[in-house]
Design a protein around this motif. Sequence first.
Motif, PDB file in Angstrom:
ATOM      1  N   ASP A 162      -6.039  -2.345   9.658  1.00 58.49           N
ATOM      2  CA  ASP A 162      -5.737  -3.337   8.032  1.00 58.49           C
ATOM      3  C   ASP A 162      -4.336  -1.741   7.917  1.00 58.49           C
ATOM      4  N   CYS A 163      -4.596  -0.687   8.737  1.00 56.66           N
ATOM      5  CA  CYS A 163      -3.738  -0.053   8.620  1.00 56.66           C
ATOM      6  C   CYS A 163      -2.112  -0.633   9.628  1.00 56.66           C
ATOM      7  N   ASP A 164      -2.011  -0.820  10.218  1.00 55.96           N
ATOM      8  CA  ASP A 164      -0.959  -2.044  10.722  1.00 55.96           C
ATOM      9  C   ASP A 164      -0.638  -2.728   9.904  1.00 55.96           C
ATOM     10  N   LEU A 165      -1.057  -3.513   9.239  1.00 59.02           N
ATOM     11  CA  LEU A 165      -0.633  -4.444   8.597  1.00 59.02           C
ATOM     12  C   LEU A 165       0.202  -4.444   7.109  1.00 59.02           C
ATOM     13  N   LEU A 166      -0.674  -2.621   6.461  1.00 60.74           N
ATOM     14  CA  LEU A 166      -0.263  -1.915   5.640  1.00 60.74           C
ATOM     15  C   LEU A 166       1.595  -1.435   6.151  1.00 60.74           C
ATOM     16  N   ARG A 167       1.336  -0.996   7.379  1.00 57.32           N
ATOM     17  CA  ARG A 167       2.877  -0.761   7.723  1.00 57.32           C
ATOM     18  C   ARG A 167       3.602  -1.130   8.182  1.00 57.32           C
ATOM     19  N   GLU A 168       3.381  -2.575   8.198  1.00 57.51           N
ATOM     20  CA  GLU A 168       4.572  -3.752   7.761  1.00 57.51           C
ATOM     21  C   GLU A 168       4.758  -3.953   7.235  1.00 57.51           C
ATOM     22  N   PHE A 169       4.211  -4.221   6.283  1.00 51.56           N
ATOM     23  CA  PHE A 169       4.263  -4.576   4.789  1.00 51.56           C
ATOM     24  C   PHE A 169       4.779  -3.962   3.682  1.00 51.56           C
ATOM     25  N   LYS A 170       4.853  -2.164   4.395  1.00 48.37           N
ATOM     26  CA  LYS A 170       4.870  -1.865   2.922  1.00 48.37           C
ATOM     27  C   LYS A 170       6.375  -1.479   2.853  1.00 48.37           C
ATOM     28  N   ARG A 171       6.970  -1.600   3.902  1.00 48.07           N
ATOM     29  CA  ARG A 171       8.320  -1.497   3.338  1.00 48.07           C
ATOM     30  C   ARG A 171       8.962  -1.999   1.947  1.00 48.07           C
ATOM     31  N   TYR A 172       8.088  -3.354   1.881  1.00 46.80           N
ATOM     32  CA  TYR A 172       8.784  -4.826   1.092  1.00 46.80           C
ATOM     33  C   TYR A 172       8.086  -4.259  -0.746  1.00 46.80           C
ATOM     34  N   GLY A 173       6.872  -3.030  -0.836  1.00 41.21           N
ATOM     35  CA  GLY A 173       7.231  -2.426  -2.145  1.00 41.21           C
ATOM     36  C   GLY A 173       5.619  -1.655  -2.219  1.00 41.21           C
ATOM     37  N   GLU A 174       5.851  -1.472  -2.851  1.00 41.92           N
ATOM     38  CA  GLU A 174       3.546  -0.500  -3.610  1.00 41.92           C
ATOM     39  C   GLU A 174       2.467  -1.622  -3.377  1.00 41.92           C
ATOM     40  N   ILE A 175       1.977  -0.987  -2.158  1.00 38.70           N
ATOM     41  CA  ILE A 175       0.569  -1.900  -1.856  1.00 38.70           C
ATOM     42  C   ILE A 175      -0.735  -1.545  -2.428  1.00 38.70           C
ATOM     43  N   ILE A 176      -1.281  -1.979  -3.043  1.00 36.38           N
ATOM     44  CA  ILE A 176      -2.796  -1.758  -3.875  1.00 36.38           C
ATOM     45  C   ILE A 176      -3.779  -2.551  -2.909  1.00 36.38           C
ATOM     46  N   ASP A 177      -3.705  -3.247  -1.887  1.00 40.47           N
ATOM     47  CA  ASP A 177      -5.124  -4.023  -1.410  1.00 40.47           C
ATOM     48  C   ASP A 177      -4.156  -4.441  -0.153  1.00 40.47           C
ATOM     49  N   VAL A 178      -5.247  -4.232   1.538  1.00 35.42           N
ATOM     50  CA  VAL A 178      -4.702  -5.183   1.995  1.00 35.42           C
ATOM     51  C   VAL A 178      -6.056  -5.280   2.948  1.00 35.42           C
ATOM     52  N   LYS A 179      -6.016  -5.980   3.909  1.00 38.69           N
ATOM     53  CA  LYS A 179      -7.222  -6.709   4.323  1.00 38.69           C
ATOM     54  C   LYS A 179      -7.167  -7.350   5.421  1.00 38.69           C
ATOM     55  N   ILE A 180      -7.894  -6.990   6.653  1.00 40.15           N
ATOM     56  CA  ILE A 180      -7.794  -8.068   7.944  1.00 40.15           C
ATOM     57  C   ILE A 180      -8.625  -8.351   8.178  1.00 40.15           C
ATOM     58  N   SER A 181      -9.372  -9.776   8.051  1.00 39.21           N
ATOM     59  CA  SER A 181     -10.604 -10.741   8.361  1.00 39.21           C
ATOM     60  C   SER A 181     -10.882 -10.390   9.989  1.00 39.21           C
ATOM     61  N   GLU A 182     -12.333 -10.176   9.620  1.00 39.27           N
ATOM     62  CA  GLU A 182     -13.058  -9.836  10.244  1.00 39.27           C
ATOM     63  C   GLU A 182     -14.550 -10.574  10.407  1.00 39.27           C
ATOM     64  N   SER A 183     -14.859 -10.870  12.045  1.00 37.27           N
ATOM     65  CA  SER A 183     -16.194 -11.265  12.157  1.00 37.27           C
ATOM     66  C   SER A 183     -16.751 -10.824  13.722  1.00 37.27           C
ATOM     67  N   ASP A 184     -18.158  -9.944  12.968  1.00 35.97           N
ATOM     68  CA  ASP A 184     -18.955  -9.424  14.215  1.00 35.97           C
ATOM     69  C   ASP A 184     -17.691  -8.246  14.494  1.00 35.97           C
ATOM     70  N   GLY A 185     -16.784  -7.950  14.057  1.00 36.25           N
ATOM     71  CA  GLY A 185     -15.741  -6.284  13.786  1.00 36.25           C
ATOM     72  C   GLY A 185     -14.430  -6.581  14.215  1.00 36.25           C
ATOM     73  N   LYS A 186     -14.672  -8.440  14.796  1.00 36.82           N
ATOM     74  CA  LYS A 186     -13.484  -8.303  15.583  1.00 36.82           C
ATOM     75  C   LYS A 186     -12.879  -9.124  14.411  1.00 36.82           C
ATOM     76  N   SER A 187     -11.186  -9.316  14.666  1.00 34.97           N
ATOM     77  CA  SER A 187     -10.329  -9.706  13.683  1.00 34.97           C
ATOM     78  C   SER A 187     -11.026 -11.552  14.225  1.00 34.97           C
ATOM     79  N   ASN A 188     -10.075 -11.306  12.788  1.00 36.57           N
ATOM     80  CA  ASN A 188     -10.147 -13.091  12.675  1.00 36.57           C
ATOM     81  C   ASN A 188      -8.605 -13.418  12.620  1.00 36.57           C
ATOM     82  N   GLY A 189      -7.543 -12.376  12.763  1.00 39.99           N
ATOM     83  CA  GLY A 189      -6.490 -12.862  13.218  1.00 39.99           C
ATOM     84  C   GLY A 189      -5.479 -13.477  11.787  1.00 39.99           C
TER      85      GLY A 189
END
Length: 238
Positions: free
Chosen positions: A47-74
């Motif tokens: 989630d931190c990587d996703l936040l880091r990539e998108f925060k330059r475009y404005g204030e973010i209130i929610d981020v989430k990477i989908s996971e299954s069994d602890g692994k990213s779904n991409g």
Amino acid sequence: MNEVKKKLGNPIHVKILQHEKKDNTSTAADYDDTKIFVNNIDSNWDDCDLLREFKRYGEIIDVKISESDGKSNGYGFVKFIKSSSAEEAIQKLNGKMVNNRKLVVKPFIPWSLRESKRSSLDFAKVLGVEYNNLHVKNLHKSITENELKTLFECFGPILSVKIPLDDNGQSRGFGFVCFQKEENANKAREEMDHFSYKSKILEINFNQKKAERQKYLQAIRKDPKIRRFSGGTETEYN
């Protein structure tokens, strides 16, 4: 996760991704234009990587990477405070290569709306299409613009018709019918999609993006080859 909370500020909910439940009453009002869908994410991202990539475009209130069994779904989601931030992020990052992967960044469409009947005006409005202009595909090459107009005018007043031609002056097998009112276009879409005409099964959509809509409307104003109508009578280009 704590790092994300600190960066976003408190209080903050980084929501657990859940599948949207089907709701047949869903309309365009359910659409959140501050939320975007991000696909083809590096499998090592959190989630931190996703936040880091998108925060330059404005204030973010929610981020989430989908996971299954602890692994990213991409794929994952980013929710901004402002819709303008979401729009800019889509424009700047959709198709961008990040860690040798081409990101797919699009508006987030709720499952219930995404799975609803594709001909609904609500769905059309969410996708930013030109919902009074029908794109008619799979036309028989012999069909003329007058014939196309006659085929659709029973549904309501028509502003213009156009059948693009190839370099040899032959029909390219598709055309446009632009109605005065969106509800007339919607009715025509519902009743004429998959209609058999001259041994061809018509395919009708109104899924033009905003940019294409502007190009077509501009063409109507400037291109004398596009047929325009007022009160059922063809008008000349001025």
